[in-house]
Design an enzyme around this catalytic site. Structure first.
Site, PDB file in Angstrom:
ATOM      1  N   PHE B 123       1.180  -1.011  -0.518  1.00 40.48           N
ATOM      2  CA  PHE B 123      -0.120   0.075  -0.164  1.00 40.48           C
ATOM      3  C   PHE B 123       0.775   1.187  -0.200  1.00 40.48           C
ATOM      4  O   PHE B 123       1.862   1.141   0.193  1.00 40.48           O
ATOM      5  CB  PHE B 123      -0.983  -0.229   1.472  1.00 40.48           C
ATOM      6  CG  PHE B 123      -2.493  -0.104   1.043  1.00 40.48           C
ATOM      7  CD1 PHE B 123      -3.398  -1.672   0.095  1.00 40.48           C
ATOM      8  CD2 PHE B 123      -3.278   1.138   1.004  1.00 40.48           C
ATOM      9  CE1 PHE B 123      -4.846  -0.925   0.263  1.00 40.48           C
ATOM     10  CE2 PHE B 123      -4.455   1.616   0.761  1.00 40.48           C
ATOM     11  CZ  PHE B 123      -5.149   0.006   0.515  1.00 40.48           C
ATOM     12  N   GLN B 236      -7.412  14.842   3.706  1.00 38.38           N
ATOM     13  CA  GLN B 236      -6.604  14.041   2.767  1.00 38.38           C
ATOM     14  C   GLN B 236      -7.810  14.281   1.781  1.00 38.38           C
ATOM     15  O   GLN B 236      -9.091  13.861   1.288  1.00 38.38           O
ATOM     16  CB  GLN B 236      -6.593  12.694   2.962  1.00 38.38           C
ATOM     17  CG  GLN B 236      -5.659  12.006   2.629  1.00 38.38           C
ATOM     18  CD  GLN B 236      -5.323  10.523   2.553  1.00 38.38           C
ATOM     19  OE1 GLN B 236      -6.185   9.154   2.983  1.00 38.38           O
ATOM     20  NE2 GLN B 236      -3.604  10.453   3.247  1.00 38.38           N
ATOM     21  N   HIS B 238      -8.194  11.936  -1.485  1.00 38.70           N
ATOM     22  CA  HIS B 238      -7.813  10.756  -2.120  1.00 38.70           C
ATOM     23  C   HIS B 238      -7.030  10.583  -3.159  1.00 38.70           C
ATOM     24  O   HIS B 238      -8.302  10.932  -4.725  1.00 38.70           O
ATOM     25  CB  HIS B 238      -8.963   9.546  -1.715  1.00 38.70           C
ATOM     26  CG  HIS B 238      -8.369   8.029  -2.283  1.00 38.70           C
ATOM     27  ND1 HIS B 238      -8.129   7.235  -3.530  1.00 38.70           N
ATOM     28  CD2 HIS B 238      -7.820   7.275  -1.642  1.00 38.70           C
ATOM     29  CE1 HIS B 238      -7.601   5.828  -2.482  1.00 38.70           C
ATOM     30  NE2 HIS B 238      -7.324   6.361  -1.692  1.00 38.70           N
ATOM     31  N   LEU B 248     -14.924   6.392  -3.700  1.00 36.05           N
ATOM     32  CA  LEU B 248     -13.569   5.733  -4.066  1.00 36.05           C
ATOM     33  C   LEU B 248     -13.923   4.688  -4.563  1.00 36.05           C
ATOM     34  O   LEU B 248     -14.353   3.336  -5.014  1.00 36.05           O
ATOM     35  CB  LEU B 248     -13.367   4.854  -2.183  1.00 36.05           C
ATOM     36  CG  LEU B 248     -12.290   4.041  -1.731  1.00 36.05           C
ATOM     37  CD1 LEU B 248     -10.345   5.368  -1.766  1.00 36.05           C
ATOM     38  CD2 LEU B 248     -12.531   4.210  -0.490  1.00 36.05           C
ATOM     39  N   GLU B 251      -7.099   2.252  -3.121  1.00 36.72           N
ATOM     40  CA  GLU B 251      -5.348   1.982  -2.859  1.00 36.72           C
ATOM     41  C   GLU B 251      -5.281   0.608  -3.487  1.00 36.72           C
ATOM     42  O   GLU B 251      -3.896   0.109  -4.349  1.00 36.72           O
ATOM     43  CB  GLU B 251      -5.103   2.891  -2.124  1.00 36.72           C
ATOM     44  CG  GLU B 251      -3.149   3.421  -2.209  1.00 36.72           C
ATOM     45  CD  GLU B 251      -2.716   4.048  -1.191  1.00 36.72           C
ATOM     46  OE1 GLU B 251      -3.920   4.868  -0.461  1.00 36.72           O
ATOM     47  OE2 GLU B 251      -1.762   3.494  -0.762  1.00 36.72           O
ATOM     48  N   ARG B 282      -0.904   9.339   0.104  1.00 36.82           N
ATOM     49  CA  ARG B 282      -1.625  10.035  -1.132  1.00 36.82           C
ATOM     50  C   ARG B 282      -1.682  11.550  -1.771  1.00 36.82           C
ATOM     51  O   ARG B 282      -2.288  11.893  -2.223  1.00 36.82           O
ATOM     52  CB  ARG B 282      -2.885   9.506  -0.891  1.00 36.82           C
ATOM     53  CG  ARG B 282      -2.615   7.839  -0.584  1.00 36.82           C
ATOM     54  CD  ARG B 282      -4.570   7.915   0.804  1.00 36.82           C
ATOM     55  NE  ARG B 282      -5.285   6.760   0.004  1.00 36.82           N
ATOM     56  CZ  ARG B 282      -5.905   6.067   1.624  1.00 36.82           C
ATOM     57  NH1 ARG B 282      -6.368   6.769   2.486  1.00 36.82           N
ATOM     58  NH2 ARG B 282      -6.191   4.446   1.026  1.00 36.82           N
ATOM     59  N   HIS B 348     -11.123  12.652   0.689  1.00 35.51           N
ATOM     60  CA  HIS B 348     -11.566  11.299   1.260  1.00 35.51           C
ATOM     61  C   HIS B 348     -11.318  11.565   2.932  1.00 35.51           C
ATOM     62  O   HIS B 348     -12.063  10.925   3.714  1.00 35.51           O
ATOM     63  CB  HIS B 348     -10.104  10.456   0.972  1.00 35.51           C
ATOM     64  CG  HIS B 348     -10.283   9.461   1.049  1.00 35.51           C
ATOM     65  ND1 HIS B 348     -11.281   8.102   1.137  1.00 35.51           N
ATOM     66  CD2 HIS B 348      -9.413   8.226   1.866  1.00 35.51           C
ATOM     67  CE1 HIS B 348     -10.801   6.851   1.582  1.00 35.51           C
ATOM     68  NE2 HIS B 348      -9.574   6.921   1.885  1.00 35.51           N
ATOM     69  N   ARG B 390      -2.638  10.807   6.186  1.00 40.81           N
ATOM     70  CA  ARG B 390      -2.693   9.084   6.712  1.00 40.81           C
ATOM     71  C   ARG B 390      -1.948   8.041   5.939  1.00 40.81           C
ATOM     72  O   ARG B 390      -2.244   8.684   4.529  1.00 40.81           O
ATOM     73  CB  ARG B 390      -4.121   9.116   6.784  1.00 40.81           C
ATOM     74  CG  ARG B 390      -3.936   7.587   7.486  1.00 40.81           C
ATOM     75  CD  ARG B 390      -5.337   7.583   7.959  1.00 40.81           C
ATOM     76  NE  ARG B 390      -6.375   7.714   6.577  1.00 40.81           N
ATOM     77  CZ  ARG B 390      -7.213   6.414   6.348  1.00 40.81           C
ATOM     78  NH1 ARG B 390      -5.925   5.258   5.927  1.00 40.81           N
ATOM     79  NH2 ARG B 390      -7.637   6.881   4.738  1.00 40.81           N
TER      80      ARG B 390
END
Lengths: 235, 577, 124
Positions: B123, B236, B238, B248, B251, B282, B348, B390
């Site tokens: 990730f 954040q 995304h 969404l 990821e 991100r 996000h 994050r």
């Protein structure tokens, strides 16, 4: 993007005003790539604030917006208007009491779920790390864990309509999910609960649940496996 | 219509607001100890937006390759652009592995390795494959499993209740007041401990991955109670939101090897993060995407780029990423097996939120003075674990781990304390909100005001920010707040009054949006997800500190006295991927 | 126990199993029926005497009786389960159930009589 004219006929019920549900038609304009939820939002935000419906994630995972559109149980958020053309007939899920407009009382639905002990039961000592479960063992239950508890299946089930006591496909699918989990030790308890005329035997393999399931889970097939398991267990 | 008194009064040890991963995990912890735990939520628990999380939950299990707690800690700190409090990060990584095993023992159907252990995938920003996953529905199965465990341990559920006010006086919490959405009427929840686990506030933006429910209610309640919020400017974006919808696309797609390409068919990440490419954090990928779009290399010169999964092949897409495939197909008619999927950055995750200490106790100032009995966990909270940005899969881990920690501390508190007295007029604030809307002039409707807020936030408070845009945004918020006073609702009914709920939510959006903009205006640097074109560099000398913001006499007041906790071995460095 | 789900005294698993067993028996008997009635008769002039002789053999009434039992159980159990789905009132359930059982008893009697009659017919 083009705008299209829509005739949305909605089954309305305002408990403080109406004695019984009645139809109301809204003529509105929406973008041609709108979903059923977009249509409801458009009505609610710009035409009639009193319209009530449930919605949250609008990405087909929370299960809030299951309703009947042109006779089919769908998730409003993922269903494009063009699937039905420009004439929509929107009503709440069948087989449940209407609270208001498209909002139905789901308490009995969740109470039934609770009845089948919908949680992993482990009698053996827990390992330090994870339980070992092979991909093949996971495969047995994989698809059933996709269930979002939207109630579209139970609302489509003819065995459920006349009999409010039937556990219904969603609760039984959850029973399947745990009975066939290689880590679970509670099969006997659960099979005893579903081994009942209002349990798994009320299912007459009508396949409506499968057709209604927005996650395309092969519910009827899993319930059949559950029936076999009950019989095996009681022989 | 005026309701003279509460329809019902409940007295419960632990009242938890929000039924996502953090709320349910806390409730489970309290209920297991034998105390009464109630979860108050505006939706049924399984409808919570934790279920929308897809890719995985981070823990250094080292099931598929070498990994360590140290590595997880360093990655998280670096990902946070050094704004995370490192004692929190340390606590977090120490508990994370246990949290995942515990989930597995509860029955979570994790995807497996060939030898039957929990499978892990790479990730963004993580230096090892650390995301424990169940296909691309990890949040969904975690949420449902926790709900099941809560049923087993007889957690009380008050589903479809909208919390309207926190009962806090003299720095002691005594409960809350909530509106029963289903039947109408106010309920008083008298509690020894209250947990705010109300999730994020992405609904302030038009293009967002968040659910309709994510209106930052808990955050707004805290502000209203005269308490501060922390680091609200860090939001954040995304990089792989479904074009136009913002929905969404996990990821996990890139974790499994998907590319992001521009109009020329280039994997443009090579120009921004040559080492990590699409698996940079991100904030980095979103900025790269937005730069491509701004410089005319969006697809057909438009405001989107492509997420390309085609080379992964049909089998891998359908077995590992079935939800992503379905979403693209359903919403954009894009078959990801055969064609690339249009994407754009989408609001996000809220790194900021309700400030709390390592015990999840809400604090009311930079010195860390605790509000007794009030706790927070999950996305609503700011501990601060994620700092300025994050890492993917750290959020579910955060919610579950600190949910459990919150539950444990709440249990302890309940055992040692009696119920605090309710304020003399506990219903006043909540009643006032309802009355105001029911007697509102109705010259304004809530929907257009909300839409204006969302459109402008997406326009002015996106991936790139600058002073002019933000000042304009501040003006718009002030004007919308003024217009909100004239809002009335069409629906005067008690039962399932969606009109009323949406109007109440809008009040919350308008309230904390102002804090986001003020915080971002004041922070004259670029760090993590907060990027200012007029101050493009990180400025550790002046800005390596947290923002605390209050609303006092109608104005937002800031305090920067809360220092970032930094260990000697993790000193800030230049952040490159 | 919550009110939305009442467990009944008889589970229904036996009925479900018997329904499937009777279906299998019916299928086997159907095949036998075709063999004995049609395939064995092929190329032969079907005479009254041949038919009566076959009816008088030891296996014929056994086959017919098994057929009768399986068909009655399978059909009536099916009808009963449909009726049961749509009848929640205990009184009406009893009425329907009695009716189904009575129909079963009558048909069993009539069917048995026919088989016995066929068996005892003498070829002229």
């Amino acid at each position: 993007m083009a705008q299209i004219d829509i005739q949305a006929k909605i089954l309305r019920y305002q408990p403080e005003k109406d004695e019984k549900p009645h139809w109301q038609t809204f003529a509105i304009q929406v973008a041609d790539d709108s979903t059923i939820l977009d249509v409801l939002n458009e009505i609610h935000w710009r035409h009639d604030g009193t319209l009530a419906y449930r919605r949250s994630c609008r990405s087909s995972i929370c299960g809030s917006c299951a309703m009947k559109v042109n006779g089919r149980n769908v998730l409003a958020c993922e269903t494009p208007v063009h699937r039905f053309g420009t004439k929509l007939k929107v009503e709440p899920l069948s087989g449940f009491q209407i609270i208001k407009d498209l909002v139905v009382d789901l308490e009995p639905f969740f109470a039934k779920l609770k009845r089948i002990k919908p949680y992993l039961i482990v009698d053996k000592p827990l390992p330090d790390k994870e339980f070992v479960q092979s991909p093949a063992q996971l495969e047995q239950i994989g698809e059933s864990t996709l269930c979002i508890l939207c109630a579209a299946c139970s609302a489509a089930c003819p065995s459920s309509w006349p009999n409010q006591e039937y556990l219904g496909p969603a609760a039984l699918l959850k029973a399947y999910r745990f009975v066939f989990d290689s880590r679970d030790d509670g099969a006997d308890q659960r099979l005893e609960i579903v081994n009942d005329k209002n349990g798994v035997w009320r299912c007459h393999t009508i396949f409506n649940c499968m057709e209604a399931c927005p996650k395309k889970i092969k519910i009827t097939e899993y319930l059949s496996r559950l029936k076999l398991k009950v019989v095996e267990n009681s022989l | 219509m005026k309701i003279e008194q509460a329809r019902k009064y409940h007295k419960i040890d632990a009242v938890i607001v929000g039924a996502g991963l953090a709320g349910l995990r806390a409730a489970l912890e309290v209920a297991r100890s034998g105390l009464a735990a109630a979860v108050v939520s505006k939706v049924y628990p399984t409808r919570s937006h934790s279920g929308g999380a897809q890719g995985g939950i981070a823990a250094a299990l080292a099931n598929v390759s070498e990994d360590s707690l140290d590595a997880h800690m360093f990655d998280t700190i670096k990902g946070s652009d050094y704004l995370a409090d490192q004692d929190i990060v340390e606590h977090f990584v120490n508990e994370a592995v246990n949290t995942v095993y515990e989930f597995e023992h509860m029955g979570v159907p994790f995807s497996r390795t060939a030898d039957g252990r929990i499978n892990q995938r790479p990730f963004g920003g993580h230096s090892a494959p650390r995301a424990c996953f169940a296909q691309d529905i990890t949040g969904h199965v975690l949420l449902h499993t926790l709900y099941e465990q809560c049923l087993k341990h007889n957690v009380l559920f008050f589903s479809e209740f909208q919390v309207l006010s926190l009962l806090v006086q003299n720095d002691v919490a005594s409960g809350l007041v909530a509106w029963d959405i289903r039947e109408g009427g106010l309920h008083i929840f008298h509690a020894k401990t209250v947990l705010l686990a109300t999730g994020g506030y992405g609904r302030a933006w038009k293009v967002t991955s968040n659910a309709h429910a994510n209106t930052g209610d808990g955050v707004a309640l805290v502000l209203e109670a005269g308490l501060p919020l922390e680091d609200m400017e860090f939001v954040q974006f995304h990089p792989t939101g479904l074009y136009k919808h913002g929905i969404l696309l996990s990821e996990a797609a890139r974790g499994e090897g998907a590319y992001i390409i521009n109009d020329r068919g280039e994997r443009f990440m090579k120009n921004y993060a040559a080492a990590k490419m699409e698996l940079a954090p991100r904030d980095v990928v979103s900025r790269a995407e937005q730069t491509e779009i701004n410089e005319g290399r969006g697809i057909g010169g438009r405001d989107y780029v492509y997420l390309d999964l085609r080379h992964l092949g049909r089998e891998k897409i359908l077995s590992r990423l079935p939800q992503i495939h379905d979403l693209a197909l359903n919403y954009l008619k894009a078959d990801s097996i055969k064609e690339p999927v249009p994407i754009q950055p989408t609001a996000h995750y809220s790194m900021g939120g309700i400030p709390a200490n390592i015990r999840t106790e809400v604090i009311k100032d930079a010195a860390g003075t605790v509000v007794r009995g009030l706790y927070t966990a999950g996305e609503a909270s700011c501990l601060s674990l994620h700092g300025a940005n994050r890492l993917g899969t750290n959020s579910m881990q955060d919610a579950a781990t600190f949910g459990r920690i919150a539950g444990a501390h709440m249990t302890e508190f309940c055992r040692q304390n009696v119920f605090a007295d309710l304020p003399t007029k506990p219903l006043d604030v909540a009643q006032g909100k309802i009355d105001r809307l029911w007697s509102g002039s109705g010259l304004e409707r809530h929907a257009p005001i909300r839409e204006e807020l969302q459109e402008n936030m997406t326009k002015h408070m996106g991936v790139f920010r600058n002073q002019d845009d933000m000042l304009r945004m501040l003006g718009i918020i002030k004007e919308l707040q003024e217009r909100y006073r004239k809002v009335g609702v069409d629906d005067r009914g008690q039962a399932f009054n969606l009109d009323l709920i949406e109007a109440l939510e809008l009040e919350n959006l308008l309230s904390f949006a102002e804090v986001i903009v003020e915080g971002a205006l004041a922070r004259k640097e670029s760090r993590g997800a907060h990027f200012r074109s007029d101050f493009p560099k990180r400025d550790d000398a002046n800005w390596l500190k947290h923002t605390l913001a209050w609303r006092r006499d109608g104005k937002i007041v800031m305090d920067y006295g809360k220092a970032v906790v930094i260990y000697p071995q993790y000193q800030p460095q230049e952040r490159k991927y | 126990m919550n009110k939305d789900f009442k467990q009944t005294s008889r589970s229904g698993s036996l009925a479900w199993l018997l329904q499937r067993i009777s279906a299998v028996i019916l299928f086997v008997l159907l095949v036998l029926h075709f063999v004995t009635y049609h395939f064995l008769a092929q190329g032969r002039a079907v005479s009254y005497r041949w038919v009566i002789e076959r009816a008088g053999s030891w296996w014929f009434p056994l086959l017919q009786f098994a057929f009768l039992l399986a068909a009655l159980y399978h059909g009536l159990n099916g009808v009963w389960s449909v009726l049961e789905d749509y009848t929640s009132n205990r009184y009406w359930r009893l009425v329907w159930y009695s009716l189904v059982v009575m129909v079963g008893v009558v048909l069993l009697f009539v069917g048995t009589l026919t088989i016995v009659k066929l068996y005892t017919l003498k070829a002229a």
